[in-house]
Write a protein that holds these residues in place. Structure first.
Motif, PDB file in Angstrom:
ATOM      1  N   ARG A  42      -1.153 -13.815   7.920  1.00 25.18           N
ATOM      2  CA  ARG A  42      -0.498 -14.312   9.140  1.00 25.18           C
ATOM      3  C   ARG A  42       0.501 -13.284   9.667  1.00 25.18           C
ATOM      4  NH1 ARG A  42       0.623 -19.357  11.607  1.00 25.18           N
ATOM      5  NH2 ARG A  42      -1.297 -20.016  10.565  1.00 25.18           N
ATOM      6  N   ALA A  43       1.213 -12.622   8.775  1.00 27.20           N
ATOM      7  CA  ALA A  43       2.163 -11.603   9.210  1.00 27.20           C
ATOM      8  C   ALA A  43       1.453 -10.494   9.982  1.00 27.20           C
ATOM      9  CB  ALA A  43       2.897 -11.021   7.996  1.00 27.20           C
ATOM     10  N   VAL A  44       0.337 -10.013   9.447  1.00 27.02           N
ATOM     11  CA  VAL A  44      -0.429  -8.972  10.128  1.00 27.02           C
ATOM     12  C   VAL A  44      -0.953  -9.480  11.472  1.00 27.02           C
ATOM     13  CG1 VAL A  44      -2.516  -7.551  10.012  1.00 27.02           C
ATOM     14  CG2 VAL A  44      -1.042  -7.776   7.995  1.00 27.02           C
ATOM     15  N   GLU A  45      -1.407 -10.717  11.475  1.00 22.90           N
ATOM     16  CA  GLU A  45      -1.920 -11.322  12.716  1.00 22.90           C
ATOM     17  C   GLU A  45      -0.866 -11.293  13.817  1.00 22.90           C
ATOM     18  OE1 GLU A  45      -3.028 -15.850  14.188  1.00 22.90           O
ATOM     19  OE2 GLU A  45      -3.402 -15.292  12.088  1.00 22.90           O
ATOM     20  N   HIS A  46       0.402 -11.479  13.431  1.00 27.17           N
ATOM     21  CA  HIS A  46       1.488 -11.507  14.410  1.00 27.17           C
ATOM     22  C   HIS A  46       2.097 -10.130  14.647  1.00 27.17           C
ATOM     23  CE1 HIS A  46       1.728 -15.774  15.298  1.00 27.17           C
ATOM     24  NE2 HIS A  46       1.635 -16.051  14.014  1.00 27.17           N
ATOM     25  N   GLY A  47       1.569  -9.100  14.015  1.00 30.20           N
ATOM     26  CA  GLY A  47       2.054  -7.749  14.276  1.00 30.20           C
ATOM     27  C   GLY A  47       3.084  -7.227  13.297  1.00 30.20           C
ATOM     28  N   GLY A  77      -9.866  -5.612   1.644  1.00 29.93           N
ATOM     29  CA  GLY A  77     -10.388  -4.734   2.688  1.00 29.93           C
ATOM     30  C   GLY A  77      -9.960  -5.085   4.095  1.00 29.93           C
ATOM     31  N   ASN A  78     -10.819  -4.787   5.054  1.00 27.77           N
ATOM     32  CA  ASN A  78     -10.565  -5.017   6.476  1.00 27.77           C
ATOM     33  C   ASN A  78      -9.343  -4.229   6.962  1.00 27.77           C
ATOM     34  OD1 ASN A  78     -11.244  -6.137   8.970  1.00 27.77           O
ATOM     35  ND2 ASN A  78      -9.839  -7.871   8.709  1.00 27.77           N
ATOM     36  N   GLY A  79      -9.114  -3.063   6.374  1.00 25.55           N
ATOM     37  CA  GLY A  79      -8.027  -2.197   6.819  1.00 25.55           C
ATOM     38  C   GLY A  79      -6.646  -2.690   6.467  1.00 25.55           C
ATOM     39  N   ILE A  84      -0.409  -1.457   6.989  1.00 29.07           N
ATOM     40  CA  ILE A  84       0.894  -1.808   6.453  1.00 29.07           C
ATOM     41  C   ILE A  84       1.749  -0.595   6.130  1.00 29.07           C
ATOM     42  CG2 ILE A  84       2.068  -2.958   4.518  1.00 29.07           C
ATOM     43  CD1 ILE A  84       0.595  -4.782   6.563  1.00 29.07           C
ATOM     44  N   VAL A  85       3.019  -0.650   6.527  1.00 23.86           N
ATOM     45  CA  VAL A  85       4.034   0.265   6.017  1.00 23.86           C
ATOM     46  C   VAL A  85       4.578  -0.402   4.757  1.00 23.86           C
ATOM     47  CG1 VAL A  85       6.270   1.356   6.444  1.00 23.86           C
ATOM     48  CG2 VAL A  85       4.592   1.162   8.314  1.00 23.86           C
ATOM     49  N   LEU A  86       4.235   0.154   3.619  1.00 26.44           N
ATOM     50  CA  LEU A  86       4.497  -0.491   2.336  1.00 26.44           C
ATOM     51  C   LEU A  86       5.731   0.096   1.666  1.00 26.44           C
ATOM     52  CD1 LEU A  86       3.589  -2.352  -0.022  1.00 26.44           C
ATOM     53  CD2 LEU A  86       2.190  -0.434  -0.822  1.00 26.44           C
ATOM     54  N   ALA A  87       6.668  -0.781   1.337  1.00 27.55           N
ATOM     55  CA  ALA A  87       7.886  -0.370   0.633  1.00 27.55           C
ATOM     56  C   ALA A  87       7.931  -1.045  -0.732  1.00 27.55           C
ATOM     57  CB  ALA A  87       9.123  -0.764   1.438  1.00 27.55           C
ATOM     58  N   THR A  88       8.245  -0.277  -1.754  1.00 26.36           N
ATOM     59  CA  THR A  88       8.516  -0.862  -3.065  1.00 26.36           C
ATOM     60  C   THR A  88       9.745  -0.179  -3.647  1.00 26.36           C
ATOM     61  OG1 THR A  88       7.537  -1.609  -5.154  1.00 26.36           O
ATOM     62  CG2 THR A  88       6.992   0.635  -4.441  1.00 26.36           C
ATOM     63  N   LYS A  89      10.126  -0.566  -4.859  1.00 25.87           N
ATOM     64  CA  LYS A  89      11.395  -0.094  -5.425  1.00 25.87           C
ATOM     65  C   LYS A  89      11.227   0.339  -6.870  1.00 25.87           C
ATOM     66  CE  LYS A  89      13.818  -3.579  -2.642  1.00 25.87           C
ATOM     67  NZ  LYS A  89      12.725  -4.580  -2.564  1.00 25.87           N
ATOM     68  N   VAL A  90      12.169   1.180  -7.294  1.00 27.54           N
ATOM     69  CA  VAL A  90      12.195   1.695  -8.656  1.00 27.54           C
ATOM     70  C   VAL A  90      13.637   1.638  -9.176  1.00 27.54           C
ATOM     71  CG1 VAL A  90      12.510   4.067  -7.796  1.00 27.54           C
ATOM     72  CG2 VAL A  90      11.701   3.708 -10.124  1.00 27.54           C
ATOM     73  N   GLY A  91      13.773   1.443 -10.469  1.00 24.53           N
ATOM     74  CA  GLY A  91      15.103   1.518 -11.068  1.00 24.53           C
ATOM     75  C   GLY A  91      15.464   0.365 -11.971  1.00 24.53           C
ATOM     76  N   SER A  92      14.957  -0.841 -11.683  1.00 19.32           N
ATOM     77  CA  SER A  92      15.252  -1.984 -12.533  1.00 19.32           C
ATOM     78  C   SER A  92      14.489  -1.849 -13.854  1.00 19.32           C
ATOM     79  CB  SER A  92      14.868  -3.293 -11.842  1.00 19.32           C
ATOM     80  OG  SER A  92      15.688  -3.504 -10.712  1.00 19.32           O
ATOM     81  N   PRO A  93      15.058  -2.321 -14.948  1.00 17.86           N
ATOM     82  CA  PRO A  93      14.377  -2.206 -16.243  1.00 17.86           C
ATOM     83  C   PRO A  93      13.047  -2.957 -16.243  1.00 17.86           C
ATOM     84  CG  PRO A  93      16.689  -2.784 -16.536  1.00 17.86           C
ATOM     85  CD  PRO A  93      16.398  -2.937 -15.083  1.00 17.86           C
ATOM     86  N   MET A  94      11.985  -2.278 -16.625  1.00 22.03           N
ATOM     87  CA  MET A  94      10.669  -2.899 -16.687  1.00 22.03           C
ATOM     88  C   MET A  94      10.333  -3.381 -18.092  1.00 22.03           C
ATOM     89  SD  MET A  94       9.453  -3.017 -13.650  1.00 22.03           S
ATOM     90  CE  MET A  94       7.672  -3.211 -13.812  1.00 22.03           C
ATOM     91  N   SER A  95      11.098  -2.942 -19.072  1.00 22.54           N
ATOM     92  CA  SER A  95      10.931  -3.389 -20.453  1.00 22.54           C
ATOM     93  C   SER A  95      12.236  -3.105 -21.179  1.00 22.54           C
ATOM     94  CB  SER A  95       9.770  -2.653 -21.135  1.00 22.54           C
ATOM     95  OG  SER A  95      10.140  -1.320 -21.440  1.00 22.54           O
TER      96      SER A  95
END
Length: 332
Positions: A42-47, A77-79, A84-95
């Motif tokens: 839905r987010a992509v549908e709305h731009g 798929g379907n592009g 998407i402009v994809l943002a993620t993060k690093v730094g929090s303990p993963m283990s």
């Protein structure tokens, strides 16, 4: 077709992002994967083309779960990934491992590889440092980030939960290396929590850094919490940071909901419209748990608060000190 104000630049870069950023912190534990996929569609549908996540998100299931869920959405798929402009993060303990967290060069590079694998993508558009790591020198951090950019795995670098002086130190260190440095800072900002107006936002504006406001409704506190509690429909606003904040701000929240009723606009839309109106703010990071909440957030883009209405909100939720940036804000 979206209006010309629906998209903006990410700070001083040429990258175009939507003025609402879809946050995914609720995906996993609060939002089942099928509904998360529906919300993203839905987010992509709305731009909306700007999605934010983090390697640690999904911890209610297991750390990394949210990135995995997004990766499975991309795999449909379907592009989807290309849109998407994809943002993620690093730094929090993963283990519990001594080197599986923080901003060492070792962890930054290893964590990026892990995120790419979970997200089923070849690149991350915006790689954000989740928290300041006071033990990591900027020379080490930038060396790692430069490596990832050179490898084509990261396009831009951002920060989250930094102080104003951290932004300045980071940028000056990056400039000495002839590196672009930080292009965005993601910070908590809403009517109740306005500390970033003192130094973070002024520093960001000075360096051309986009400001992304997380928790724009303060965990649901500004989303009609009193009405929801009275009707027994409160979810997020009945837990987390909203609970002690409600005890401190109950009188103001009551007046705020009354004010929103006078406007004939849901409180969540008023709270988002206020954040969108703030100087220096590029995009609030919204965290819808259902499609209808996403639709409501989109309507906030159409709400323009008048000067009189903004003054009323300032009276209910005063800025820190005298208001505006430091040092004038605290000089009597």
């Amino acid at each position: 077709m979206q209006n010309e104000n629906f998209y903006t630049r990410l700070g001083r870069t040429a990258l175009k992002i939507s003025r609402l950023c879809l946050g995914t912190v609720n995906f996993g534990g609060r939002v089942e994967e099928a509904e998360a996929h529906e919300i993203m569609d839905r987010a992509v549908e709305h731009g909306i083309n700007f999605f934010d996540t983090a390697d640690i998100y999904g911890w209610r299931v297991h750390k990394g779960y949210t990135e995995e869920a997004i990766g499975r959405w991309f795999a449909r798929g379907n592009g989807r990934r290309e849109k998407i402009v994809l943002a993620t993060k690093v730094g929090s303990p993963m283990s519990e491992g001594p080197n599986d967290g923080g901003l060492s060069a070792r962890h930054i590079i290893a964590a990026c590889e892990g995120s790419l694998r979970r997200l089923r993508t070849d690149w991350i558009d915006l790689y954000q440092m989740h928290h300041v790591d006071r033990a990591a020198p900027w020379e080490e951090i930038w060396q790692a980030m430069e490596t990832l950019v050179a490898q084509g795995k990261v396009r831009y670098v951002g920060s989250s939960n930094f102080a104003g002086w951290h932004l300045a130190a980071a940028q000056e260190a990056a400039a000495r290396r002839h590196f672009l440095g930080i292009v965005s800072e993601q910070c908590v900002y809403n009517l109740v929590t306005r500390h970033v107006e003192l130094e973070v936002i002024p520093a960001a504006q000075a360096y051309g850094i986009a400001v992304l406001a997380w928790s724009p409704l303060h965990g649901g506190l500004l989303g009609g919490v009193l009405d929801k509690l009275a009707r027994g429909t409160a979810v997020k606003s009945a837990q987390g940071r909203a609970v002690p904040a409600l005890q401190r701000h109950r009188k103001a929240i009551k007046e705020y909901e009354k004010f929103c009723a006078e406007l004939g606009v849901p409180p969540a839309q008023v709270g988002l419209a206020w954040v969108l109106s703030r100087p220096g703010v590029t995009a609030p990071v919204i965290g819808p748990r259902a499609v209808d909440q996403l639709d409501g957030a989109l309507r906030a883009l159409e709400l323009k608060l008048s000067d009189t209405e903004l003054d009323r909100l300032d009276a209910l939720f005063p800025p820190v000190g005298n208001g505006g940036p430091a040092p004038e804000a605290w000089i009597s």
